[in-house]
Design a protein around this motif. Sequence first.
Motif, PDB file in Angstrom:
ATOM      1  N   THR A 411       0.814  -1.217   0.000  1.00 37.95           N
ATOM      2  CA  THR A 411       0.000   0.000   0.000  1.00 37.95           C
ATOM      3  C   THR A 411       0.846   1.265   0.000  1.00 37.95           C
ATOM      4  N   GLN A 412       1.889   1.308   0.825  1.00 39.66           N
ATOM      5  CA  GLN A 412       2.681   2.533   0.930  1.00 39.66           C
ATOM      6  C   GLN A 412       3.370   2.858  -0.393  1.00 39.66           C
ATOM      7  N   HIS A 413       3.866   1.847  -1.090  1.00 45.41           N
ATOM      8  CA  HIS A 413       4.525   2.084  -2.374  1.00 45.41           C
ATOM      9  C   HIS A 413       3.516   2.503  -3.443  1.00 45.41           C
ATOM     10  N   CYS A 414       2.363   1.813  -3.448  1.00 43.09           N
ATOM     11  CA  CYS A 414       1.352   2.125  -4.464  1.00 43.09           C
ATOM     12  C   CYS A 414       0.802   3.536  -4.292  1.00 43.09           C
ATOM     13  N   LEU A 415       0.521   3.932  -3.063  1.00 45.64           N
ATOM     14  CA  LEU A 415      -0.011   5.278  -2.844  1.00 45.64           C
ATOM     15  C   LEU A 415       1.034   6.333  -3.193  1.00 45.64           C
ATOM     16  N   ALA A 416       2.293   6.054  -2.886  1.00 40.83           N
ATOM     17  CA  ALA A 416       3.351   6.990  -3.277  1.00 40.83           C
ATOM     18  C   ALA A 416       3.426   7.090  -4.800  1.00 40.83           C
ATOM     19  N   ASP A 417       3.307   5.965  -5.463  1.00 41.53           N
ATOM     20  CA  ASP A 417       3.342   5.933  -6.924  1.00 41.53           C
ATOM     21  C   ASP A 417       2.171   6.719  -7.515  1.00 41.53           C
ATOM     22  N   ILE A 418       0.982   6.523  -6.953  1.00 40.50           N
ATOM     23  CA  ILE A 418      -0.203   7.249  -7.417  1.00 40.50           C
ATOM     24  C   ILE A 418      -0.049   8.741  -7.163  1.00 40.50           C
ATOM     25  N   GLY A 419       0.476   9.101  -5.991  1.00 44.67           N
ATOM     26  CA  GLY A 419       0.678  10.511  -5.666  1.00 44.67           C
ATOM     27  C   GLY A 419       1.615  11.198  -6.637  1.00 44.67           C
ATOM     28  N   ARG A 420       2.677  10.510  -7.029  1.00 42.01           N
ATOM     29  CA  ARG A 420       3.615  11.099  -7.985  1.00 42.01           C
ATOM     30  C   ARG A 420       2.942  11.324  -9.338  1.00 42.01           C
ATOM     31  N   ALA A 421       2.111  10.358  -9.732  1.00 38.95           N
ATOM     32  CA  ALA A 421       1.419  10.493 -11.010  1.00 38.95           C
ATOM     33  C   ALA A 421       0.480  11.700 -11.003  1.00 38.95           C
ATOM     34  N   ILE A 422      -0.031  12.057  -9.839  1.00 38.59           N
ATOM     35  CA  ILE A 422      -0.929  13.207  -9.704  1.00 38.59           C
ATOM     36  C   ILE A 422      -0.159  14.518  -9.711  1.00 38.59           C
ATOM     37  N   GLY A 423       1.086  14.501  -9.240  1.00 41.21           N
ATOM     38  CA  GLY A 423       1.882  15.722  -9.220  1.00 41.21           C
ATOM     39  C   GLY A 423       2.652  15.953  -7.937  1.00 41.21           C
ATOM     40  N   PHE A 424       2.455  15.120  -6.923  1.00 43.26           N
ATOM     41  CA  PHE A 424       3.187  15.249  -5.669  1.00 43.26           C
ATOM     42  C   PHE A 424       4.638  14.793  -5.831  1.00 43.26           C
ATOM     43  N   GLU A 425       5.503  15.383  -5.046  1.00 43.28           N
ATOM     44  CA  GLU A 425       6.783  14.765  -4.725  1.00 43.28           C
ATOM     45  C   GLU A 425       6.561  13.850  -3.532  1.00 43.28           C
ATOM     46  N   VAL A 426       7.396  12.826  -3.407  1.00 46.04           N
ATOM     47  CA  VAL A 426       7.383  11.981  -2.208  1.00 46.04           C
ATOM     48  C   VAL A 426       8.812  11.959  -1.666  1.00 46.04           C
ATOM     49  N   PRO A 427       9.179  12.945  -0.852  1.00 45.51           N
ATOM     50  CA  PRO A 427      10.550  13.022  -0.346  1.00 45.51           C
ATOM     51  C   PRO A 427      10.937  11.856   0.555  1.00 45.51           C
ATOM     52  N   GLY A 428       9.973  11.200   1.163  1.00 42.51           N
ATOM     53  CA  GLY A 428      10.313  10.087   2.040  1.00 42.51           C
ATOM     54  C   GLY A 428       9.093   9.383   2.576  1.00 42.51           C
ATOM     55  N   ILE A 429       9.296   8.155   3.021  1.00 43.65           N
ATOM     56  CA  ILE A 429       8.258   7.367   3.685  1.00 43.65           C
ATOM     57  C   ILE A 429       8.835   6.847   4.988  1.00 43.65           C
ATOM     58  N   GLY A 430       8.300   7.305   6.103  1.00 47.65           N
ATOM     59  CA  GLY A 430       8.744   6.818   7.391  1.00 47.65           C
ATOM     60  C   GLY A 430       8.058   5.512   7.731  1.00 47.65           C
ATOM     61  N   VAL A 431       8.695   4.702   8.570  1.00 48.22           N
ATOM     62  CA  VAL A 431       8.129   3.434   9.025  1.00 48.22           C
ATOM     63  C   VAL A 431       8.078   3.443  10.536  1.00 48.22           C
ATOM     64  N   ARG A 432       6.903   3.239  11.075  1.00 48.24           N
ATOM     65  CA  ARG A 432       6.767   3.190  12.542  1.00 48.24           C
ATOM     66  C   ARG A 432       6.246   1.825  12.949  1.00 48.24           C
ATOM     67  N   SER A 433       6.787   1.281  14.034  1.00 43.41           N
ATOM     68  CA  SER A 433       6.342  -0.022  14.516  1.00 43.41           C
ATOM     69  C   SER A 433       5.110   0.145  15.387  1.00 43.41           C
ATOM     70  N   LEU A 434       4.237  -0.850  15.346  1.00 39.81           N
ATOM     71  CA  LEU A 434       3.007  -0.840  16.131  1.00 39.81           C
ATOM     72  C   LEU A 434       3.162  -1.713  17.362  1.00 39.81           C
ATOM     73  N   ASP A 435       2.560  -1.298  18.470  1.00 39.70           N
ATOM     74  CA  ASP A 435       2.506  -2.167  19.638  1.00 39.70           C
ATOM     75  C   ASP A 435       1.713  -3.415  19.282  1.00 39.70           C
ATOM     76  N   ARG A 436       2.174  -4.590  19.707  1.00 38.82           N
ATOM     77  CA  ARG A 436       1.486  -5.834  19.361  1.00 38.82           C
ATOM     78  C   ARG A 436       0.045  -5.839  19.854  1.00 38.82           C
ATOM     79  N   ASN A 437      -0.195  -5.254  21.024  1.00 36.53           N
ATOM     80  CA  ASN A 437      -1.556  -5.275  21.560  1.00 36.53           C
ATOM     81  C   ASN A 437      -2.432  -4.184  20.982  1.00 36.53           C
ATOM     82  N   LYS A 438      -1.864  -3.343  20.072  1.00 33.46           N
ATOM     83  CA  LYS A 438      -2.659  -2.277  19.475  1.00 33.46           C
ATOM     84  C   LYS A 438      -2.817  -2.440  17.962  1.00 33.46           C
ATOM     85  N   ARG A 439      -2.029  -3.326  17.361  1.00 36.79           N
ATOM     86  CA  ARG A 439      -2.111  -3.469  15.909  1.00 36.79           C
ATOM     87  C   ARG A 439      -3.463  -4.082  15.551  1.00 36.79           C
ATOM     88  N   MET A 440      -3.921  -3.789  14.346  1.00 34.80           N
ATOM     89  CA  MET A 440      -5.254  -4.191  13.947  1.00 34.80           C
ATOM     90  C   MET A 440      -5.271  -5.380  12.998  1.00 34.80           C
TER      91      MET A 440
END
Length: 469
Positions: A411-440
């Motif tokens: 999803t993160q790569h595809c949305l970045a790809d779609i955003g670029r096609a629309i006209g956005f730059e994508v300077p970076g994508i951060g990755v954050r870890s989820l707590d095991r008891n909070k992930r969905m």
Amino acid sequence: MTIYQNSLPFNENNPPSQDGTYRDKLIQILAQDLNFHSQHSGYASHNFHSFPAKFPPQLPRTFIEALTHPGDIVLDPMMGSGTTILEAWLAGRRGIGADIDPLALLLSKVKVTPLDVQTVIRTGNTIVENATSAVRENHLALSETLKKQWDAKTRTFIDYWFAPETQIELTALRLEIEKIDDPAVKSFFQIIFSTIIITKSGGVSLAFDLAHTRPHRAKVVLSKEGAVLIGQELRDNPSPRIRFLTKTLRSPITEFKKRFQQNVRSLPETAQGKIPPATFSGNAQWLALADHSADLIVTSPPYASNAIDYMRAHKFSLAWMGLDIDKLGAKRREYIGGEFLNHFEFEKLPEASAAVVADIRDCDEKKARVLHRYYSEMTRTLREMFRVLRPGKAAIVVVGSSVMRGRDTRTQHCLADIGRAIGFEVPGIGVRSLDRNKRMMPVSANGDKTSQIQQRMHEEYVIGFYKTE
């Protein structure tokens, strides 16, 4: 903390930024530790109500404080529980939020509405006292009210998920809340009413895991006194699973009082120095906002394929607020990430994103069409975000990647790809870890925990979109 910066296997030929300082600041924030695991997230009114897949309030606050100034407009076009809107309000910015979910709209409004504490306390005490008296003295009248309350389908839903004695107390509370004249005060107590129903444990219903949107009905139900009301044969020979799915009824009035006393302590008392936010019912794909009107966007879209089914949980309290199950089901079809495909208008996707859909199509045609629907909806959403965002400003999109037929939707790569096609730059994508008891997203108990897909279920991606001057 990881940041993807000009290293994705997608179109990376972004034009140079016209605002190096702002863009560099965006990159620096994305490279920070955005996990916030050790930080308290229940301050202010953030803890008013359970809501699936909430991001921590520190996440939007970080971008709001770094990338905007007091008075700037901060937009969340899929505001959910209103985390971004509340943080904008607390920071002296003007929050604007849209959503199509009725509970999200109600909750977001309540969280940023100051009320007189003494008035709320008096009203809450009156509700509890009168509801208690009604259950004790007017049980028959409450039963008659229940009979007239819903259509046949909604009635069946209520009877399946709520014990008769629970229904009586909930009716008593609802009737008292309906008597409140002040709309803002009434909304505050409607949220408390909803909160005792939608919780991780299933609240006062017969459900478990309502806050995670995948409810299971209790197999054994005990009264408050310990008597078996449902499942006597299972109670006599309990397995570990049956013990897990055993529920003891709780008094809705007692739970309402507890929650009322908790929420009133977090009630915003004053709007001094804060700009009134604007929330409205609207689809993120077609925003009723002017071009170049937002200074920052921070949002978190749903997962694809109803991986988190908001309405499945929200209808438990919305039905008690007078909405029919059929109408709620029709509303669910409008949600981004749904599986309803009739008469849907698909968008042409960029090559790399189309390839991800094609990979799913190799093993499941319908799932591929569902994923194509999701990326089509997100194409229209990102297009709207680009339109309403001021040049030289950023949109922050927090997403999780879904798994379909054992394959990562990226999803993160595809949305970045779609955003670029629309006209956005994508300077970076951060990755954050989820707590095991909070992930969905569920992880298989027997799956390969070292696999890329299983590991990504523990991660969330923070995409930084930048609109050049």
